[in-house]
Enzyme design. Structure first.
Site, PDB file in Angstrom:
ATOM      1  N   MET A  81       0.813  -1.219   0.000  1.00 34.50           N
ATOM      2  CA  MET A  81       0.000   0.000   0.000  1.00 34.50           C
ATOM      3  C   MET A  81       0.850   1.274   0.000  1.00 34.50           C
ATOM      4  SD  MET A  81      -3.005  -1.038   2.715  1.00 34.50           S
ATOM      5  CE  MET A  81      -3.992   0.434   2.381  1.00 34.50           C
ATOM      6  N   HIS A  82       0.213   2.367  -0.390  1.00 34.06           N
ATOM      7  CA  HIS A  82       0.682   3.743  -0.176  1.00 34.06           C
ATOM      8  C   HIS A  82       1.833   4.207  -1.068  1.00 34.06           C
ATOM      9  CE1 HIS A  82      -1.776   3.232   3.348  1.00 34.06           C
ATOM     10  NE2 HIS A  82      -0.884   2.514   3.999  1.00 34.06           N
ATOM     11  N   ASP A 239      -2.861  -4.866   0.070  1.00 30.18           N
ATOM     12  CA  ASP A 239      -2.411  -6.126   0.672  1.00 30.18           C
ATOM     13  C   ASP A 239      -3.219  -6.507   1.904  1.00 30.18           C
ATOM     14  OD1 ASP A 239      -1.349  -4.135   2.301  1.00 30.18           O
ATOM     15  OD2 ASP A 239       0.737  -4.698   1.986  1.00 30.18           O
TER      16      ASP A 239
END
Length: 498
Positions: A81-82, A239
């Site tokens: 992520m991110h 995820d």
């Protein structure tokens, strides 16, 4: 036989699984790739390694498992992520991706808080933390302005991989929720936030659902992998969302406990108006119209690894933990707080550090080991308490990761959480979750809930022992006092740290 492929694009490697209609994994392939740490606190990656690693894995799945390309019906993704991938007008990355574990953006987080005020939580449902994507965007905007001027849009890691496979720039909703640019309740980009920070028009790409069809493989990518250009590609998920799906967290009443290096407590929720005041994460789930609340312990399994490496380097984990079952609840009056690298939930604190409280000459290594396990579980219990305070009813916990490999720890979780804890027969995590999204997208099942009933097998159920539950209830109240009692001490010690 028909198959789907799940791709788990992680921080250090990509893992692919080949899954049939019975939910059986018939092949696996993994490829590792490096991180780039150019300065302290920086964590970057070349997006090209995601593509080359995935191509290698897909070729291996096809060649080693003796299947034809026409047997592969669909592909989907789980992604770290991110991470920020900035694209130019030709959709080429302008720089290395800045990853979730990059910590350079504290200044930008404070800027976000100052400019958005209460709108930050009202719109995004999440506090401004260094790991999220918007702070990274603002860092590039401020520190690399000439480069940023060339950016036309951004994507997250798995969405960039999907673009390279299909030629379409899109972002999947459960991942978009971790950018601080999404109106989480509405499932749409916040034009207000984009305008406040001067982001270009169409900087945020079109949003797609986790099981939504997003195209088919480009001929060149199909040729490189041995797959058919007719293979359908689906949105996938962040995820943690994929890990939840892979563990069957697709119904009210279920929660996930995942103990890896960090620890996660995650629960399914359908009420978009839940308010956690930013103390836990609240993201869109892969299941359409659903959400998940998530608390994080930064040093969960890491705390146990640190203890083993420091005090029992020659023992296996199995030998280290074997005597723990004979140590009574509460480790004979010893508490441990797992703040070795700071903490996330419920204390977003980078300064706090861990403690053994109550240590005496009568304690041996087995007492310290049990105290570490209890402390990790107490930290996760703090997230469960926040869920309950927000009105979420949790009936059972599905436990995965390192904490699910030891029966004593599973029983400890049931006793501390005060509800049944269940292990999985075949734990595959986010890779299986992403394969399930492809299975639903291909029409094998009508929903992720139906798919979970077919694909996921549960192992032993650990029921809470009433006597232990009561003791842990009292110990938990003491554990919760350690943070505030040691906060000033840790602040004072900061100048002495290396």
């Amino acid at each position: 036989m028909s198959y789907v492929i799940g791709i788990d694009l992680g921080t250090s490697s990509v893992k692919t699984v080949l899954v049939n209609k019975n939910g059986e994994i018939k092949g696996e392939a993994t490829a590792s790739y490096p991180l780039i740490h150019e300065n302290p606190g920086y964590s970057e990656q070349d997006p090209e390694v995601w593509v080359s690693g995935t191509i290698s894995c897909l070729k291996t799945l096809i060649q080693e498992n003796g299947i034809s390309q026409d047997q592969i019906e669909g592909i989907s993704f789980s992604g770290q992520m991110h991470g920020l991938v900035l694209l130019d007008e030709q959709n080429k990355p302008l720089r290395h991706a800045i990853l979730w574990n990059d910590t350079r953006t504290t200044k930008q987080c404070r800027e976000i808080e100052a400019k958005l005020g209460h709108n930050l939580l009202d719109i995004t449902k999440n506090a401004a933390l260094e790991g999220f994507t918007l702070p990274k965007i603002l860092w590039v905007q401020e520190n690399e302005p000439e480069l940023f001027d060339k950016a036309t849009c951004f994507v997250l890691p798995k969405d960039y991989l999907r673009y390279r496979m299909t030629g379409l720039v899109q972002m999947e909703i459960s991942d978009a929720a971790g950018t601080l640019l999404l109106n989480v309740s509405e499932g749409a980009w916040s034009t207000q936030i984009a305008e406040i920070f001067g982001l270009p028009e169409n900087f945020c790409p079109p949003i797609v659902g986790s099981t939504e069809a997003t195209g088919t493989l480009l001929p060149q990518f199909a040729e490189q992998t041995g797959l058919s250009p007719k293979t359908r590609v689906f949105g996938g998920g962040a995820d943690n969302a994929c890990g939840a799906v892979g563990a069957g967290i697709v119904r009210n009443g279920d929660a996930l406990c995942s103990i890896g290096t960090s620890g996660v407590i995650l629960t399914y929720e359908e009420d978009k108006n839940k308010d956690f005041a930013g103390k836990v994460h609240f993201f869109n789930h892969a299941h359409p119209g659903a959400f998940y609340a998530m608390g994080v312990t930064l040093a969960a399994g890491y705390s146990l690894s640190w203890f083993k490496d420091s005090f029992a380097p020659d023992l296996s984990f199995e030998d280290l933990l074997a005597p723990v079952a004979n140590v009574p609840v509460g480790s004979d009056g010893l508490l441990f707080t797992p703040y070795l690298v700071g903490e996330r939930t419920p204390h977003a604190d980078s300064v706090i550090r861990g403690s053994f409280i109550g240590l005496s000459g009568t304690h041996g290594r087995e007492h310290l080991a049990r105290a570490v396990m209890e402390g990790i579980t107490f930290s996760l219990q703090e997230s469960l308490e926040l869920f309950r305070q927000a009105g979420i009813s949790i009936e059972r916990v599905i436990s995965i990761g390192g904490g699910a490999k030891n029966p004593t720890w599973l029983q400890m979780q049931a006793d501390i959480f005060g509800i049944p804890v269940v292990s999985l027969k075949n734990e595959q995590g986010p890779a299986m979750g992403s394969a399930m999204m492809a299975a639903v997208g291909c029409g094998w099942f009508s929903s992720l809930k139906e798919c979970a009933d077919q694909f996921i097998g549960y192992g032993t159920t650990y029921e809470p022992i009433p006597e232990h539950v009561e003791k842990y209830r009292r110990l938990f109240k003491l554990y919760q006092q350690v943070y505030s009692a040691t906060l000033e001490l840790n602040t004072g010690l900061q100048e002495f740290r290396g």
